[in-house]
Design an enzyme around this catalytic site. Structure first.
Site, PDB file in Angstrom:
ATOM      1  CB  SER A 318     141.675 140.713 -90.374  1.00 42.89           C
ATOM      2  OG  SER A 318     142.622 140.127 -91.225  1.00 42.89           O
ATOM      3  CD  GLU A 329     138.284 153.144 -99.845  1.00 40.59           C
ATOM      4  OE1 GLU A 329     138.743 153.598 -98.789  1.00 40.59           O
ATOM      5  OE2 GLU A 329     138.999 152.713-100.779  1.00 40.59           O
ATOM      6  CE  LYS A 343     146.092 140.673 -88.712  1.00 39.63           C
ATOM      7  NZ  LYS A 343     146.175 140.393 -90.158  1.00 39.63           N
TER       8      LYS A 343
END
Length: 489
Positions: A318, A329, A343
């Site tokens: 999460s 990224e 999740k």
């Protein structure tokens, strides 16, 4: 943490203001700190956690005809009287269960009370994080330093029963009410782990679980390791303090350890991500049911300019996955360890006037590049597993292992003895003379009664020594340090 759960304000008033549109719960599960035990129950709220709504009259909605007809039939013709609240609560619970979503859940008054009590500075319980999965209660991660961790609870363990009561088919909220309890009380869990042929009985003494989420230490050659165990009210603040302390001690590179971190508050994940991501770069995207996306961007103040890597594992979920994906990224920071949990949804909660409430999945979150990691997880740049002995089967201190016995627990004990430098002979699950000699030596070395059998204090000391061995030979941290050393040079 405060019960009001107000949004943390960053240094500048506008920072992350968009986040306030999303009253999201990013904690993956319930914290079993258990008074309440993740209750503790600990789920995390965003700023606007409660919404109001009006009741729907039966004559206004034809789709409710079946519901009210069933209600009237049971009330008038069932063989015994049924409480109104029981029927209504059951109907609400049934609707949420029909979603087949482990993160959408109805909580009765008692469960909701525990839910709200989780928002405090500490809890009494076992210290593990759980979620419902396929009608079973699964451990996402034990809390660092908790009774659950010390007892050998591991991510992906399935809790079959609590004090003899089966948890099959229960929601996470309901399961927590059975697991939680006062400090000093005992709870017996039956655990299923991996391919183990028989369930494992684990006895845990509940304790107070403080909500301390940041742990920092300086490793050799100027490499700092800062572990963030969850995202609560003061995590970003505490992380800044830890980084300042590490800077003062000569930090040349940083290992941000998100292993076993099940998530928490969205604003904290955003603020922490922004510490490491260039100003203006995307941190994440939140997508609603209509496909509309809210893009959240970094407002970096140049807080850290040192080489950095991030550790993740199957217990990273999460909000911790948001941070891991964001720095990977948007900032090119390397991820090391094992694939994360996976999740990619966010939840919100609504309270009823009677004190009960329900939470439901309201949106999904995407990485900066628009990837949805739900049920997929995030793959590390450098895949590194812990030593095999880090996954050994738990041994119950109440079970006696002695010469001539044969079992999976004996095999696990032999592997533990071998891992800490003793020679138990063949690691084959048979307690022979060589195993007894190794156990006797272990007991003498640690000033225990030399019985040559494994039970009670001997079992606990053996598992304690194994935990220390795992910490000393943390292959994931070692790999992270090696990667950083190259960047530092």
């Amino acid at each position: 943490m405060e019960e009001d759960k107000k949004q943390q304000e960053p240094n500048n008033a506008s920072k992350f203001i968009k986040i306030k549109k999303f009253p999201f719960i990013l904690g993956i599960v319930l914290l079993i700190f258990v008074t309440a035990g993740i209750t503790a129950i600990a789920l995390s709220f965003g700023d606007e956690k409660v919404q109001s709504f009006a009741p729907i009259a039966a004559n206004q909605r034809e789709e409710f005809d079946k519901l009210y007809s069933t209600y009237d039939t049971i009330k008038n013709k069932y063989y015994k009287e049924v409480d109104d609240n029981t029927l209504i609560n059951g109907a609400i619970n049934g609707m949420l269960e029909s979603l087949d979503d482990p993160y959408s859940d109805y909580m009765n008054e008692a469960e909701a009370k525990s839910f709200h009590q989780s928002i405090s500075s500490s809890f009494e319980g076992i210290g593990a994080e759980i979620q419902e999965q396929d009608s079973r209660i699964m451990v996402v991660s034990p809390i660092k330093g908790s009774p659950a961790e010390k007892a050998g609870i591991k991510p992906n363990d399935i809790i079959l029963s609590v004090n003899g009561k089966s948890l099959h088919g229960m929601s996470s909220s309901e399961a927590v009410t059975h697991i939680r309890g006062k400090k000093g009380t005992k709870v017996e869990l039956m655990i299923s782990r991996g391919n183990a042929s028989e369930p494992i009985k684990i006895t845990i003494i509940r304790d107070t679980i403080p909500i301390e989420t940041v742990y920092a230490e300086m490793l050799p050659e100027g490499i700092a390791k800062v572990q963030v165990t969850s995202f609560s009210d003061n995590t970003a603040k505490d992380l800044r303090t830890a980084l300042e302390d590490m800077e003062a001690k000569g930090m040349k590179g940083l290992i941000l350890d998100l292993r076993g971190n099940p998530g928490g508050l969205l604003d904290q994940a955003m603020e922490i991500s922004s510490m490491f991501i260039p100003d203006g770069e995307v941190i994440l995207q939140v997508e609603d049911r209509a496909g509309k996306k809210e893009v959240i961007k970094s407002e970096n103040n140049g807080e850290l300019k040192k080489p950095m890597v991030v550790l993740i594992d199957k217990g990273s979920a999460s909000a911790s996955e948001i941070v891991a994906a964001a720095v990977s990224e948007a900032a090119g920071i390397k991820l090391i360890g094992e694939k994360s949990f996976g999740k990619g949804t966010v939840q919100t909660a609504e309270d009823f006037k009677d004190g009960s409430n329900f939470k439901y999945t309201a949106a999904k979150w995407l990485t900066p590049k628009g990837n949805w990691i739900h049920k997929k997880g995030i793959k590390p740049d450098n895949a590194v597993a812990l030593p095999s002995y880090a996954n050994l089967l738990y041994i119950s201190p109440e079970k006696e292992l002695k010469q001539s016995s044969s079992s999976a627990e004996v095999k696990s004990a032999e592997a533990m003895l071998k891992a800490i430098g003793l020679d138990p002979g063949n690691v084959d699950g048979f307690f022979d003379q060589e195993t007894k000699a190794a156990v006797t030596k272990f007991q003498k070395d640690h000033k225990l009664k030399a019985t040559g059998t494994i039970k009670g204090s001997t079992t606990m000391k053996l598992m304690e020594q194994l935990r220390e061995k795992i910490l000393q030979n943390d292959t994931q941290v070692k790999k992270a340090a090696d990667v950083l050393k190259k960047e530092i040079k």
